[in-house]
Design a protein around this motif. Structure first.
Motif, PDB file in Angstrom:
ATOM      1  N   ASP A 103      37.335  49.714  45.319  1.00  0.00           N
ATOM      2  CA  ASP A 103      37.314  48.586  46.240  1.00  0.00           C
ATOM      3  C   ASP A 103      38.749  48.180  46.570  1.00  0.00           C
ATOM      4  O   ASP A 103      39.594  48.082  45.671  1.00  0.00           O
ATOM      5  N   HIS A 129      37.360  44.015  50.273  1.00  0.00           N
ATOM      6  CA  HIS A 129      37.295  42.582  50.020  1.00  0.00           C
ATOM      7  C   HIS A 129      38.353  41.932  50.910  1.00  0.00           C
ATOM      8  O   HIS A 129      39.549  42.237  50.770  1.00  0.00           O
ATOM      9  N   GLY A 166      33.329  41.966  49.514  1.00  0.00           N
ATOM     10  CA  GLY A 166      33.731  40.695  48.933  1.00  0.00           C
ATOM     11  C   GLY A 166      34.598  39.865  49.853  1.00  0.00           C
ATOM     12  O   GLY A 166      35.252  40.378  50.775  1.00  0.00           O
ATOM     13  N   TRP A 168      37.546  36.826  49.014  1.00  0.00           N
ATOM     14  CA  TRP A 168      38.220  36.330  47.832  1.00  0.00           C
ATOM     15  C   TRP A 168      39.478  35.550  48.176  1.00  0.00           C
ATOM     16  O   TRP A 168      39.949  35.569  49.318  1.00  0.00           O
ATOM     17  N   PRO A 203      29.046  39.377  52.398  1.00  0.00           N
ATOM     18  CA  PRO A 203      29.723  39.863  51.184  1.00  0.00           C
ATOM     19  C   PRO A 203      28.822  39.806  49.966  1.00  0.00           C
ATOM     20  O   PRO A 203      28.051  38.874  49.771  1.00  0.00           O
ATOM     21  N   GLN A 204      28.933  40.827  49.131  1.00  0.00           N
ATOM     22  CA  GLN A 204      28.145  40.875  47.902  1.00  0.00           C
ATOM     23  C   GLN A 204      28.700  39.916  46.855  1.00  0.00           C
ATOM     24  O   GLN A 204      27.946  39.361  46.050  1.00  0.00           O
ATOM     25  N   VAL A 205      30.008  39.751  46.831  1.00  0.00           N
ATOM     26  CA  VAL A 205      30.622  38.876  45.832  1.00  0.00           C
ATOM     27  C   VAL A 205      31.676  37.983  46.486  1.00  0.00           C
ATOM     28  O   VAL A 205      32.456  38.426  47.332  1.00  0.00           O
ATOM     29  N   ARG A 206      31.657  36.731  46.070  1.00  0.00           N
ATOM     30  CA  ARG A 206      32.709  35.768  46.435  1.00  0.00           C
ATOM     31  C   ARG A 206      33.470  35.472  45.146  1.00  0.00           C
ATOM     32  O   ARG A 206      32.860  35.118  44.136  1.00  0.00           O
ATOM     33  N   HIS A 207      34.790  35.609  45.188  1.00  0.00           N
ATOM     34  CA  HIS A 207      35.524  35.403  43.936  1.00  0.00           C
ATOM     35  C   HIS A 207      36.856  34.699  44.165  1.00  0.00           C
ATOM     36  O   HIS A 207      37.597  35.003  45.090  1.00  0.00           O
ATOM     37  N   ASP A 223      30.451  34.172  42.496  1.00  0.00           N
ATOM     38  CA  ASP A 223      29.672  35.331  42.051  1.00  0.00           C
ATOM     39  C   ASP A 223      30.398  36.189  41.022  1.00  0.00           C
ATOM     40  O   ASP A 223      29.781  37.024  40.347  1.00  0.00           O
TER      41      ASP A 223
END
Length: 388
Positions: A103, A129, A166, A168, A203-207, A223
């Motif tokens: 990624d 991301h 993602g 981020w 997005p699959q993940v927010r970080h 996430d």
């Protein structure tokens, strides 16, 4: 403590059980969020591969690094979990990264374009991301540039060239939990996610959460959390709390063996420029580590080590390969162990003690331990099919 290194001169001993304990505590703090163990900079000086495997043992499900070379090294070692690399300049070998299912981060249109070109070259959709600058003013798209970055990402997603896995950002003051920017950045990040979703991105993940936010700001977990220094058992800052407050255990102990001891009279100048002068007849002990090994030159007459059961301040200037300790009238001999820093269990200074003495942060103390100092890993295990 005897190390697992064959080098009797010096060793950075890393207890992988301490890494596991710390990561398990972080995973518990993360709650429903997944945990990315950040292992950049050779695992903050602790050994990237061994610590990555220990972190995975303890429940981390992602690994994070700064640069592509680090990510490729994780893949070459057989680690198949999601790996995120976030720092690149134009012209880097992104095709290798895309081919290895790494990624990547994009903060600007040029990055999206180069990632897309790499994806087309290898015939594989690239996982990206996109990063919003929510107040750190380092990497990330500004509030003004964010909508256009999202639109460009959405267009490439529609072509199936990239997959925006993602969204981020990164905190500026998370190690000061009460600072007003913490709440402000969480709000700006939430707004950035909303804008991304309005352009059609999913997005699959927010970080957003680093070590400090993982430990004390649960509303920033989203996430996925990205602890770094705390993976290695160190607190991200005194305002956050001590390692013991969170079930963290410092993993590294930096040791050396005395190379020489000798008696000298009162009034003897010690090391370059005689910045230390003995006040009485005394025993000087030579430690074979210096600033080429990561011992800060500024530690002279400032930082302490443990020798023969007592803390003793470094005497005079730290040299490239060695420094001197005044042992007084205590009986010390060549070959005796000196502990520069460790978890503190035996009264030795900690990395935080060194940081406090030098006006810096514990991150710098552990990451600057040089390649000339071998790493000895205690309590290795098997993760991802390969031994630590």
């Amino acid at each position: 403590m005897r190390s697992q290194s064959d080098n009797p001169r010096a060793c950075a001993v890393v207890d992988l059980d301490a890494v596991r304990e710390s990561v398990a505590a972080l995973v518990a703090r993360a709650g429903n969020a997944a945990t990315m163990a950040v292992v950049k900079a050779d695992g903050y000086g602790h050994g990237m591969l061994a610590c990555a495997r220990a972190a995975l043992d303890a429940g981390a499900t992602w690994l994070g690094v700064a640069v592509v070379e680090e990510a490729l090294a994780l893949r070459a070692a057989g680690l198949t979990v999601p790996v995120f690399a976030w720092l690149a300049a134009p012209g880097e070998p992104l095709a290798d990264a895309v081919a290895a299912d790494i990624d990547l981060s994009a903060s600007a249109p040029w990055a999206l374009e180069e990632i897309a070109a790499a994806a087309r070259l290898v015939g594989r959709t690239a996982r990206v991301h996109i990063k919003a600058d929510t107040g750190l003013n380092r990497a990330g798209a500004t509030e003004a540039d964010w909508p256009s970055l999202c639109e460009a990402a959405a267009a490439l997603t529609a072509e199936d060239v990239i997959d925006v896995a993602g969204v981020w950002s990164h905190f500026a003051f998370a190690d000061s939990p009460g600072h007003p920017t913490v709440r402000a950045q969480i709000g700006r990040f939430t707004d950035a996610v909303t804008i991304a979703e309005k352009t059609g991105l999913r997005p699959q993940v927010r970080h957003l959460a680093n070590s400090a936010a993982t430990l004390v700001s649960p509303d920033a977990h989203f996430d996925l959390v990205r602890p770094g220094i705390s993976v290695y058992g160190l607190s991200p800052g005194p305002d956050v709390g001590s390692p013991a407050d969170f079930g963290l255990r410092p993993a590294m102990t930096l040791t050396a063996r005395l190379a020489l001891t000798k008696r000298v009279p009162a009034g003897s100048g010690v090391s370059y420029a005689h910045r230390y002068v003995t006040t009485a007849e005394t025993t000087l002990a030579l430690v074979p580590l210096g600033y080429a090994d990561g011992v800060p030159r500024a530690a002279g007459n400032t930082a302490e080590v443990l020798l023969a059961g007592h803390r003793r301040r470094i005497a005079g200037t730290v040299c490239m390969d060695q420094f001197v300790v005044d042992a007084g009238d205590d009986l010390v001999r060549a070959g005796d162990e000196v502990i520069l820093f460790g978890p503190g269990d035996r009264g030795e200074p900690t990395a935080q003690d060194w940081a406090d003495a030098l006006g810096t942060i514990n991150y710098e103390i552990v990451t600057r331990v040089g390649a000339r100092v071998p790493r000895g890993h205690l309590n290795p295990t098997v993760a991802q099919g390969r031994p630590s």
